[in-house]
Design a protein around this motif. Structure first.
Motif, PDB file in Angstrom:
ATOM      1  N   UNK A   1       0.811  -1.215   0.000  1.00  0.00           N
ATOM      2  CA  UNK A   1       0.000   0.000   0.000  1.00  0.00           C
ATOM      3  C   UNK A   1       0.846   1.267   0.000  1.00  0.00           C
ATOM      4  N   UNK A   2       2.173   1.094   0.071  1.00  0.00           N
ATOM      5  CA  UNK A   2       3.126   2.201   0.109  1.00  0.00           C
ATOM      6  C   UNK A   2       2.920   3.098   1.330  1.00  0.00           C
ATOM      7  N   UNK A   3       2.304   2.559   2.369  1.00  0.00           N
ATOM      8  CA  UNK A   3       2.087   3.315   3.595  1.00  0.00           C
ATOM      9  C   UNK A   3       3.174   3.033   4.636  1.00  0.00           C
ATOM     10  N   UNK A   4       3.827   1.880   4.517  1.00  0.00           N
ATOM     11  CA  UNK A   4       4.863   1.504   5.472  1.00  0.00           C
ATOM     12  C   UNK A   4       6.206   1.449   4.746  1.00  0.00           C
ATOM     13  N   UNK A   5       7.185   2.122   5.301  1.00  0.00           N
ATOM     14  CA  UNK A   5       8.470   2.299   4.621  1.00  0.00           C
ATOM     15  C   UNK A   5       9.612   1.903   5.549  1.00  0.00           C
ATOM     16  N   UNK A   6      10.621   1.255   4.969  1.00  0.00           N
ATOM     17  CA  UNK A   6      11.851   0.950   5.686  1.00  0.00           C
ATOM     18  C   UNK A   6      13.022   1.422   4.839  1.00  0.00           C
ATOM     19  N   UNK A   7      14.009   2.046   5.474  1.00  0.00           N
ATOM     20  CA  UNK A   7      15.187   2.512   4.753  1.00  0.00           C
ATOM     21  C   UNK A   7      16.385   1.660   5.139  1.00  0.00           C
ATOM     22  N   UNK A   8      17.152   1.271   4.140  1.00  0.00           N
ATOM     23  CA  UNK A   8      18.308   0.402   4.364  1.00  0.00           C
ATOM     24  C   UNK A   8      19.551   1.047   3.744  1.00  0.00           C
ATOM     25  N   UNK A   9      20.581   1.188   4.560  1.00  0.00           N
ATOM     26  CA  UNK A   9      21.861   1.687   4.064  1.00  0.00           C
ATOM     27  C   UNK A   9      22.634   0.513   3.489  1.00  0.00           C
TER      28      UNK A   9
ATOM     29  N   UNK B   1       5.439  -2.078  12.844  1.00  0.00           N
ATOM     30  CA  UNK B   1       4.292  -2.966  13.007  1.00  0.00           C
ATOM     31  C   UNK B   1       3.620  -3.248  11.671  1.00  0.00           C
ATOM     32  N   UNK B   2       3.478  -2.237  10.839  1.00  0.00           N
ATOM     33  CA  UNK B   2       2.808  -2.431   9.543  1.00  0.00           C
ATOM     34  C   UNK B   2       3.718  -3.149   8.547  1.00  0.00           C
ATOM     35  N   UNK B   3       5.020  -2.930   8.664  1.00  0.00           N
ATOM     36  CA  UNK B   3       5.962  -3.619   7.785  1.00  0.00           C
ATOM     37  C   UNK B   3       5.972  -5.113   8.060  1.00  0.00           C
ATOM     38  N   UNK B   4       6.109  -5.475   9.322  1.00  0.00           N
ATOM     39  CA  UNK B   4       6.307  -6.881   9.687  1.00  0.00           C
ATOM     40  C   UNK B   4       5.015  -7.680   9.742  1.00  0.00           C
ATOM     41  N   UNK B   5       3.886  -6.999   9.981  1.00  0.00           N
ATOM     42  CA  UNK B   5       2.580  -7.658  10.106  1.00  0.00           C
ATOM     43  C   UNK B   5       2.582  -8.705  11.223  1.00  0.00           C
ATOM     44  N   UNK B   6       3.459  -8.544  12.192  1.00  0.00           N
ATOM     45  CA  UNK B   6       3.595  -9.522  13.274  1.00  0.00           C
ATOM     46  C   UNK B   6       2.638  -9.172  14.407  1.00  0.00           C
ATOM     47  N   UNK B   7       1.777 -10.111  14.758  1.00  0.00           N
ATOM     48  CA  UNK B   7       0.781  -9.853  15.800  1.00  0.00           C
ATOM     49  C   UNK B   7       1.432  -9.572  17.147  1.00  0.00           C
ATOM     50  N   UNK B   8       2.550 -10.241  17.425  1.00  0.00           N
ATOM     51  CA  UNK B   8       3.205 -10.013  18.711  1.00  0.00           C
ATOM     52  C   UNK B   8       3.659  -8.572  18.833  1.00  0.00           C
TER      53      UNK B   8
END
Length: 408
Positions: A96-104, A265-272
């Motif tokens: 959905x392009x709502x959750x973003x992660x940046x990686x160097x 939380x939105x990236x990983x979708x992990x309930x924990x």
């Protein structure tokens, strides 16, 4: 995550609370409530993408790990392309392009002939780190290569970490990740859960990397052996051989600043992770409601307690992956038996506080009752949005009125 609904449901109640209520509280209560408001502001207002430096030799499984975290083929189609010569930030987004992660992405770890590069390794790092720095460094080593020139790679890792500290006065935590553990002997035991012999070899690889890192770094945050292999077709996961990935991403939450938690939380979708963050919101919101509800502030407790409750519910809905909109929040409130409507008094204070009336706030005649009611809403929202439980179970949790734990 920056739109009108976010501002209305998450930010405005906090802004109005800070402006209208905090100055009127007794100093000792004001300090406590202000601490919890700041915590929610970190989560709701100052939210940003988590940033990692994922370092290791070519073939260590960087892209595979990113895809395993997202549970989507983002590393193949979601990167900002850059030349290998330059250390660069890659941006990965969910569907959905709502959750973003940046990686160097850095060069130099196990690269072959470095003479072909005109820019030195340190100059490349300087350029990439000018504007931002990684929250944490993931040091990837293939399970079969934990004893193959790892000391040299760790020396480069130290230099990168020291460069971050020098430029930003921040020493990012280092997490060692032993990748591709499924390739260890015995070869026939390739699918998790693994047998005893394979697990013994995995433990040996983990302990060896832990020893190697420990010789040069005294403060390694953790070591995680993982299998991150996934396969996708038309954007959907069709094969999943992940092992210990959820443990890794849960551990990473504690290494990240709270300003990144909503995105994580939105990236990983992990309930924990979703549940942990939701409970953090609930503890802070309950502490705020309790502090405000206990004070004799005419006409103030009802709208502002309601606003904080609404903000908390919207935050839990968001970390679960739901969109923030009036329809979704109305459905939840209706499901647990709360009255949905408008209130003239709310509209006089803030437009966003005028859309919902929660009956619990109307009865906030004591701080204890306000805190207890808010915690009930938190439990109900976790069941409804995160656990995907039936509405009647969420309603029971809402009505149970157990006292909230101490705020973090």
């Amino acid at each position: 995550m920056r739109d009108d609904n976010q501002k209305e449901y998450l930010e405005e109640p906090l802004k109005m609370l800070r402006k209208k209520v905090l100055p009127k509280l007794p100093p000792h209560v004001q300090n406590k409530v202000n601490h919890e408001v700041e915590r929610l502001e970190d989560l709701f207002v100052d939210t940003r993408a988590p940033r990692f430096a994922i370092v290791g030799r070519r073939g260590a499984g960087k892209s595979t790990l990113v895809n395993a975290i997202f549970q989507a083929p983002v590393a193949d189609i979601g990167t900002v392309t850059a030349e290998t010569e330059h250390a660069s930030w890659h941006t990965y987004k969910n569907a959905t392009e709502e959750a973003v992660m940046e990686v160097l992405d850095t060069r130099g770890f196990g690269e072959g002939d470095r003479r072909r590069f005109q820019t030195s390794e340190e100059d490349a790092w300087n350029e990439a780190l000018k504007t931002r720095y990684p929250d944490a460094i993931l040091f990837l080593v293939k399970a079969k290569e934990v004893d193959a020139r790892v000391s040299e790679d760790i020396e480069q890792l130290k230099k990168l970490r020291e460069k971050v500290s020098e430029m930003h006065d921040y020493l990012p935590p280092v997490i060692g990740v032993v990748t591709q553990v499924d390739e260890l002997d015995p070869a026939y035991d390739s699918d998790p859960p693994f047998g005893e012999e394979k697990l013994t070899h995995i433990t040996q690889a983990k302990e060896h990397l832990q020893h190697m890192l420990g010789e040069q770094l005294s403060d390694v945050a953790g070591i995680f052996p993982v299998c991150a292999y996934t396969a996708f077709k038309d954007g959907e996961m069709v094969y999943d051989r992940r092992w210990k990935i959820e443990e890794l991403i849960d551990f990473l939450l504690d290494q990240l600043p709270e300003t990144t938690w909503m995105q994580w939380a939105r990236i990983t979708q992990a309930k924990t992770i979703q549940a942990r963050i939701a409970k953090t919101m609930g503890k802070s919101a309950s502490a705020i409601a309790g502090g405000v509800g206990a004070q004799p502030i005419p006409l103030a407790d009802l709208p502002f307690i309601t606003g904080i409750q609404l903000s908390m519910i919207a935050g839990i809905a968001y970390v679960s992956g739901r969109k923030l909109d009036r329809k979704g929040l109305t459905e939840f409130l209706g499901a647990i038996g709360a009255n949905v409507g408008t209130a003239f008094a709310f509209r006089q204070i803030a437009r966003s506080l005028g859309k919902f009336t929660l009956p619990v706030a109307g009865h906030a005649i004591s701080g204890t009752l306000a805190a207890t009611a808010t915690w009930g809403l938190c439990k109900a929202a976790i069941l409804y949005y995160i656990e995907k439980r039936p509405a009647h179970e969420a309603k029971q949790a809402y009505e149970s009125r157990s006292e909230p734990p101490e705020a973090p």
